[in-house]
Scaffold this motif. Structure first.
Motif, PDB file in Angstrom:
ATOM      1  N   LEU A 116       0.692  -1.170  -0.113  1.00 13.17           N
ATOM      2  CA  LEU A 116      -0.046   0.005   0.075  1.00 13.17           C
ATOM      3  C   LEU A 116       0.789   1.212   0.121  1.00 13.17           C
ATOM      4  CD1 LEU A 116      -2.625  -0.795   2.742  1.00 13.17           C
ATOM      5  CD2 LEU A 116      -2.849  -0.876   0.316  1.00 13.17           C
ATOM      6  N   SER A 117       0.254   2.391  -0.778  1.00 13.52           N
ATOM      7  CA  SER A 117       1.093   3.574  -0.562  1.00 13.52           C
ATOM      8  C   SER A 117      -0.120   4.539   0.188  1.00 13.52           C
ATOM      9  CB  SER A 117       1.259   4.212  -2.129  1.00 13.52           C
ATOM     10  OG  SER A 117       1.962   5.326  -1.783  1.00 13.52           O
ATOM     11  N   CYS A 118       0.498   5.124   1.175  1.00  9.41           N
ATOM     12  CA  CYS A 118      -0.263   6.211   2.052  1.00  9.41           C
ATOM     13  C   CYS A 118       0.209   7.478   2.209  1.00  9.41           C
ATOM     14  CB  CYS A 118      -0.478   5.252   3.513  1.00  9.41           C
ATOM     15  SG  CYS A 118      -1.425   6.426   4.827  1.00  9.41           S
ATOM     16  N   PRO A 121       4.873   9.846   0.740  1.00  9.22           N
ATOM     17  CA  PRO A 121       4.206   8.463   0.868  1.00  9.22           C
ATOM     18  C   PRO A 121       4.834   7.505   1.686  1.00  9.22           C
ATOM     19  CG  PRO A 121       5.160   8.434  -1.256  1.00  9.22           C
ATOM     20  CD  PRO A 121       5.575   9.837  -0.642  1.00  9.22           C
ATOM     21  N   TRP A 122       3.974   6.678   2.532  1.00  7.60           N
ATOM     22  CA  TRP A 122       4.399   5.818   3.348  1.00  7.60           C
ATOM     23  C   TRP A 122       4.015   4.350   2.863  1.00  7.60           C
ATOM     24  CZ3 TRP A 122       1.272   9.351   6.415  1.00  7.60           C
ATOM     25  CH2 TRP A 122       2.220  10.272   7.173  1.00  7.60           C
ATOM     26  N   ASP A 123       4.883   3.390   2.376  1.00  3.65           N
ATOM     27  CA  ASP A 123       4.489   2.111   1.966  1.00  3.65           C
ATOM     28  C   ASP A 123       4.542   1.292   3.137  1.00  3.65           C
ATOM     29  OD1 ASP A 123       4.747   2.947  -0.490  1.00  3.65           O
ATOM     30  OD2 ASP A 123       6.602   1.866  -1.075  1.00  3.65           O
ATOM     31  N   ALA A 124       3.236   0.163   2.784  1.00  3.22           N
ATOM     32  CA  ALA A 124       3.085  -0.752   3.981  1.00  3.22           C
ATOM     33  C   ALA A 124       2.746  -2.140   3.175  1.00  3.22           C
ATOM     34  CB  ALA A 124       1.695  -0.627   4.707  1.00  3.22           C
ATOM     35  N   LEU A 125       3.543  -3.197   3.861  1.00  3.91           N
ATOM     36  CA  LEU A 125       3.485  -4.567   3.272  1.00  3.91           C
ATOM     37  C   LEU A 125       2.024  -4.994   3.799  1.00  3.91           C
ATOM     38  CD1 LEU A 125       4.453  -7.267   1.714  1.00  3.91           C
ATOM     39  CD2 LEU A 125       5.759  -7.630   3.734  1.00  3.91           C
ATOM     40  N   ASN A 126       1.640  -4.908   5.110  1.00  8.36           N
ATOM     41  CA  ASN A 126       0.596  -5.649   5.529  1.00  8.36           C
ATOM     42  C   ASN A 126      -0.752  -4.509   5.809  1.00  8.36           C
ATOM     43  OD1 ASN A 126       1.626  -8.117   6.315  1.00  8.36           O
ATOM     44  ND2 ASN A 126       2.706  -7.253   8.052  1.00  8.36           N
ATOM     45  N   VAL A 174      -1.052   4.508  11.455  1.00 11.65           N
ATOM     46  CA  VAL A 174      -0.050   3.623  11.943  1.00 11.65           C
ATOM     47  C   VAL A 174      -0.050   2.470  10.648  1.00 11.65           C
ATOM     48  CG1 VAL A 174       0.534   1.696  13.395  1.00 11.65           C
ATOM     49  CG2 VAL A 174      -0.977   3.477  14.262  1.00 11.65           C
ATOM     50  N   VAL A 175       1.407   2.853  10.258  1.00 11.94           N
ATOM     51  CA  VAL A 175       1.623   2.095   8.860  1.00 11.94           C
ATOM     52  C   VAL A 175       2.580   0.774   9.314  1.00 11.94           C
ATOM     53  CG1 VAL A 175       2.820   2.215   6.725  1.00 11.94           C
ATOM     54  CG2 VAL A 175       1.693   4.149   7.605  1.00 11.94           C
ATOM     55  N   ASP A 235      -8.210  16.204   8.347  1.00  7.43           N
ATOM     56  CA  ASP A 235      -7.168  15.424   7.495  1.00  7.43           C
ATOM     57  C   ASP A 235      -7.856  14.473   6.438  1.00  7.43           C
ATOM     58  OD1 ASP A 235      -5.499  16.686   9.234  1.00  7.43           O
ATOM     59  OD2 ASP A 235      -4.896  14.978  10.479  1.00  7.43           O
ATOM     60  N   GLU A 236      -7.111  14.359   5.464  1.00  4.86           N
ATOM     61  CA  GLU A 236      -7.591  13.322   4.578  1.00  4.86           C
ATOM     62  C   GLU A 236      -6.279  12.379   4.189  1.00  4.86           C
ATOM     63  OE1 GLU A 236     -10.666  15.478   1.680  1.00  4.86           O
ATOM     64  OE2 GLU A 236      -8.668  15.022   0.635  1.00  4.86           O
ATOM     65  N   ILE A 237      -6.563  10.953   4.208  1.00  4.28           N
ATOM     66  CA  ILE A 237      -5.428   9.798   4.062  1.00  4.28           C
ATOM     67  C   ILE A 237      -5.877   9.321   2.736  1.00  4.28           C
ATOM     68  CG2 ILE A 237      -4.685   7.727   5.090  1.00  4.28           C
ATOM     69  CD1 ILE A 237      -6.495  10.054   7.473  1.00  4.28           C
ATOM     70  N   GLU A 238      -5.047   9.325   1.607  1.00  2.60           N
ATOM     71  CA  GLU A 238      -5.283   8.577   0.481  1.00  2.60           C
ATOM     72  C   GLU A 238      -4.612   7.303   0.428  1.00  2.60           C
ATOM     73  OE1 GLU A 238      -5.521  10.705  -3.685  1.00  2.60           O
ATOM     74  OE2 GLU A 238      -3.654   9.559  -3.495  1.00  2.60           O
ATOM     75  N   LEU A 239      -5.172   6.197  -0.104  1.00  2.00           N
ATOM     76  CA  LEU A 239      -4.557   5.080  -0.111  1.00  2.00           C
ATOM     77  C   LEU A 239      -4.554   4.231  -1.514  1.00  2.00           C
ATOM     78  CD1 LEU A 239      -6.108   4.872   3.116  1.00  2.00           C
ATOM     79  CD2 LEU A 239      -3.858   3.648   3.214  1.00  2.00           C
ATOM     80  N   THR A 240      -3.545   3.910  -1.997  1.00  2.00           N
ATOM     81  CA  THR A 240      -3.440   3.186  -3.231  1.00  2.00           C
ATOM     82  C   THR A 240      -2.467   2.020  -3.172  1.00  2.00           C
ATOM     83  OG1 THR A 240      -1.670   4.439  -4.209  1.00  2.00           O
ATOM     84  CG2 THR A 240      -4.072   5.176  -4.650  1.00  2.00           C
TER      85      THR A 240
END
Length: 212
Positions: free
Chosen positions: A46-48, A59-64, A159-160, A172-177
């Motif tokens: 994921l990219s957040c 952006p922060w990347d997440a595997l889980n 939390v990433v 606040d807005e959080i966008e995830l792709t």
């Protein structure tokens, strides 16, 4: 992940969903890798991004998973959630887990979400203890974009993969792709063994007493 470096997981803990090699066999596994007797498995991430006013974090990347939720125990959070630009629902809950297929066997599983095959590129939306709001997990189509607007934050956090990245404020807005990066794992065994491994890992485990 951004450099495409393969990872060989050595099982040192209890569950080891991503680990490939028992600790006692790590040296033998290197011989197999040197002999090119392995294959590479690519897992989606994921990219957040967090937008606040005119500024952006990430952006922060997440595997889980990425978890948007309350930081304390006093109040729920209100999260207006849009999918591909269209309003979906407002979660009133302890939080919302946005997980990958890999993350479907992590926190999302504990919250009652389904298990996805690891090769899928879908996102899961899993509410945490929802109160009079949508209480079902939703599997989104490949390529979806999720935008979450914080309507009520209390002590909310982003939390990433288990690491707190930001404290939340109303608006606040959080966008995830799905991230352009993937995590690449070295695999030594047959691709079909993923379900056998999953079944083995999900067996009920004996509770560990403090003195053990």
């Amino acid at each position: 992940a951004e450099h495409g470096t393969p990872i060989l997981g050595i099982h040192m803990g209890r569950l080891g969903f991503l680990a490939e090699v028992p600790a006692a066999e790590w040296e033998h596994s290197l011989d197999r890798i040197a002999a090119q007797k392995f294959w590479l498995e690519e897992r989606s991430m994921l990219s957040c991004r967090l937008r606040r006013g005119g500024s952006e974090s990430g952006p922060w990347d997440a595997l889980n998973e990425v978890v948007i939720g309350r930081g304390g125990i006093s109040h729920v959070v209100h999260l207006a959630t849009h999918v591909d630009g269209g309003y979906f629902t407002t979660y009133v809950a302890d939080g919302l887990i946005v997980a990958t297929a890999t993350g479907s066997t992590a926190y999302a599983l504990s919250a009652g979400g389904p298990i996805l095959p690891p090769e899928l590129h879908n996102m899961l939306l899993v509410p945490i203890c929802p109160h009079l709001s949508l209480d079902r997990t939703v599997v989104l189509a490949k390529g979806a974009t999720v935008t979450i607007r914080v309507e009520s934050a209390a002590e909310g956090v982003v939390v990433v993969d288990g690491t707190e990245q930001a404290r939340l404020k109303v608006g606040d807005e959080i966008e995830l792709t799905i991230s352009p990066h993937v995590t690449r794992f070295v695999r030594l065994y047959d691709r079909r063994e993923v379900y056998e491994t999953l079944s083995e890992r999900l067996k009920p485990r004996k509770a560990i007493r403090p003195h053990e």
